[in-house]
Scaffold this active site. Structure first.
Site, PDB file in Angstrom:
ATOM      1  N   LEU A  45     -57.625 -18.480  -3.036  1.00 26.31           N
ATOM      2  CA  LEU A  45     -57.989 -18.679  -4.442  1.00 26.31           C
ATOM      3  C   LEU A  45     -59.236 -17.887  -4.845  1.00 26.31           C
ATOM      4  O   LEU A  45     -60.122 -17.638  -4.035  1.00 26.31           O
ATOM      5  CB  LEU A  45     -58.214 -20.173  -4.710  1.00 26.31           C
ATOM      6  N   HIS A  49     -57.592 -17.913 -10.436  1.00 21.17           N
ATOM      7  CA  HIS A  49     -56.884 -19.192 -10.216  1.00 21.17           C
ATOM      8  C   HIS A  49     -57.692 -20.354 -10.800  1.00 21.17           C
ATOM      9  O   HIS A  49     -57.136 -21.272 -11.411  1.00 21.17           O
ATOM     10  CB  HIS A  49     -56.694 -19.451  -8.718  1.00 21.17           C
ATOM     11  N   MET A 196     -58.915  -9.797 -11.153  1.00 23.32           N
ATOM     12  CA  MET A 196     -59.034 -10.506  -9.870  1.00 23.32           C
ATOM     13  C   MET A 196     -57.661 -10.701  -9.263  1.00 23.32           C
ATOM     14  O   MET A 196     -56.683 -10.969  -9.964  1.00 23.32           O
ATOM     15  CB  MET A 196     -59.701 -11.848 -10.079  1.00 23.32           C
ATOM     16  N   SER A 198     -55.817 -11.802  -5.155  1.00 25.53           N
ATOM     17  CA  SER A 198     -55.990 -12.065  -3.717  1.00 25.53           C
ATOM     18  C   SER A 198     -55.852 -10.754  -2.945  1.00 25.53           C
ATOM     19  O   SER A 198     -56.470 -10.572  -1.901  1.00 25.53           O
ATOM     20  CB  SER A 198     -54.942 -13.059  -3.228  1.00 25.53           C
TER      21      SER A 198
HETATM   22  P1  AMP Z   1     -50.906 -15.836  -7.120  1.00 28.90           P
HETATM   23  O1  AMP Z   1     -51.621 -16.751  -6.176  1.00 28.90           O
HETATM   24  O2  AMP Z   1     -51.381 -14.423  -7.059  1.00 28.90           O
HETATM   25  O3  AMP Z   1     -49.398 -15.972  -7.019  1.00 28.90           O
HETATM   26  O4  AMP Z   1     -51.292 -16.319  -8.571  1.00 28.90           O
HETATM   27  C1  AMP Z   1     -51.115 -17.649  -8.981  1.00 28.90           C
HETATM   28  C2  AMP Z   1     -51.320 -17.742 -10.466  1.00 28.90           C
HETATM   29  O5  AMP Z   1     -52.622 -17.287 -10.792  1.00 28.90           O
HETATM   30  C3  AMP Z   1     -50.346 -16.847 -11.258  1.00 28.90           C
HETATM   31  O6  AMP Z   1     -49.939 -17.546 -12.427  1.00 28.90           O
HETATM   32  C4  AMP Z   1     -51.190 -15.655 -11.590  1.00 28.90           C
HETATM   33  O7  AMP Z   1     -50.783 -14.973 -12.757  1.00 28.90           O
HETATM   34  C5  AMP Z   1     -52.548 -16.288 -11.783  1.00 28.90           C
HETATM   35  N1  AMP Z   1     -53.609 -15.287 -11.600  1.00 28.90           N
HETATM   36  C6  AMP Z   1     -53.798 -14.489 -10.523  1.00 28.90           C
HETATM   37  N2  AMP Z   1     -54.847 -13.661 -10.748  1.00 28.90           N
HETATM   38  C7  AMP Z   1     -55.303 -13.930 -11.995  1.00 28.90           C
HETATM   39  C8  AMP Z   1     -56.352 -13.406 -12.805  1.00 28.90           C
HETATM   40  N3  AMP Z   1     -57.138 -12.410 -12.391  1.00 28.90           N
HETATM   41  N4  AMP Z   1     -56.534 -13.928 -14.032  1.00 28.90           N
HETATM   42  C9  AMP Z   1     -55.732 -14.933 -14.494  1.00 28.90           C
HETATM   43  N5  AMP Z   1     -54.724 -15.465 -13.767  1.00 28.90           N
HETATM   44  C10 AMP Z   1     -54.513 -14.975 -12.534  1.00 28.90           C
END
Ligand code: AMP
Length: 295
Positions: A45, A49, A196, A198
């Protein structure tokens, strides 16, 4: 309660790994009139997130964050094994963001022996990231459907960072009558504009410096549009040149498209979605913005 642990010991956050137990907890909360909000993630995270969690915290009584690195949305040559994981740190961050439950299902429980059910959308996955990741959105839609069936939220929050995913989830929820509200949250960026992610942890120092070009391209495109440029091809050409002027970059795609259908548009009228995926070294990064034409 069986299979429910707290982290750290005695802290109010509950960690549930067991699927039937999560479903029972969801039923209990719903019966008690609580509004459940789900933020699905793949963990590791960061502040992006956390912004989703804050939004969810405001909107609901019980905030669930799921952490699951979903193998069915990774292609055979992609980074499923290498994807960064840090469960303890994730739990600490979730706890400080006011999360009530971390749902962390096990791979074999979610995809048991004989698993064969997937959700297929006809058109939206054909564009943008779907072109180079052909099975990605089949995996995303399917795992989101499963998480919605397990956590039974009233509302789920997704980031605009993965805008195609957000659009696909909205479509699926409407088409299949899931009865859950899908909310989009704005992209959270580093101080220099890099969205941002991961996956930013994969970048070397030099690559990290090149990676800022994704946001710069979106800003440059917006500026061109404000100056009166309406031709998508010319904007994409300028954008491509800017990306390729940076070391270690390779373009997967740069598209200007209709924000609802994701079909390419030749002319930028009113609102258009600009989205891009760029390899910086071996790391594939994505970003997007809505281009607004003033006139
Ligand atoms: P992930 O863990 O990458 O699958 O992301 C989980 C959720 O967090 C998804 O809905 C992503 O679009 C959101 N998310 C990831 N990075 C960002 C960010 N920089 N800004 C806003 N939401 C994000």
């Amino acid at each position: 309660m069986l299979n429910v642990t707290t982290y750290p010991l005695g802290a109010p956050i509950q960690i549930i790994a067991n699927i039937p137990l999560m479903q029972q907890e969801a039923d209990r909360l719903r019966k008690a009139g609580k509004r459940i909000v789900l933020v699905p993630t793949m963990g590791f995270l960061h502040e992006g997130h956390v912004s989703l969690m804050r939004l969810g915290r405001k909107e609901g009584d019980h905030l669930v964050v799921s952490i699951f690195v979903n193998p069915t949305q990774f292609g055979p040559a992609e980074d499923f094994e290498a994807y960064p994981r840090d469960f303890d740190r994730d739990c600490e961050m979730a706890e400080s963001a006011g999360v009530d439950t971390v749902f962390v299902p096990e791979l074999h429980a979610l995809y048991g022996n004989g698993y064969q059910t997937y959700i297929f959308l006809e058109r939206l996955p054909l564009y943008l990231c779907g072109r180079s990741r052909p099975d990605h959105f089949r995996g995303v839609a399917s795992v989101v459907a499963k998480l919605l069936n397990i956590v039974k939220p009233h509302m789920a929050v997704f980031g605009e960072k993965d805008r195609q995913q957000l659009i696909i989830v909205r479509r699926m929820v409407e088409d299949l009558n899931f009865g859950v509200k899908i909310v989009g949250a704005p992209i959270v960026r580093e101080h220099d504009g890099l969205a941002m992610s991961s996956r930013n942890s994969y970048l070397s120092k030099e690559e990290r410096s090149s990676a800022t070009v994704l946001f710069q391209v979106l800003q440059a495109a917006q500026k061109l549009v404000e100056q009166g440029e309406r031709n998508s091809g010319r904007v994409i050409k300028t954008a491509s040149e800017l990306v390729l002027s940076r070391p270690h970059t390779k373009i997967d795609y740069i598209s200007i498209c209709d924000p609802a259908t994701l079909e390419d548009v030749d002319q930028i009228d009113k609102e258009a979605l600009m989205a891009l995926a760029v390899y910086v070294g071996k790391t594939r990064l994505i970003d997007n913005a809505i281009l607004q034409s003033v006139s």
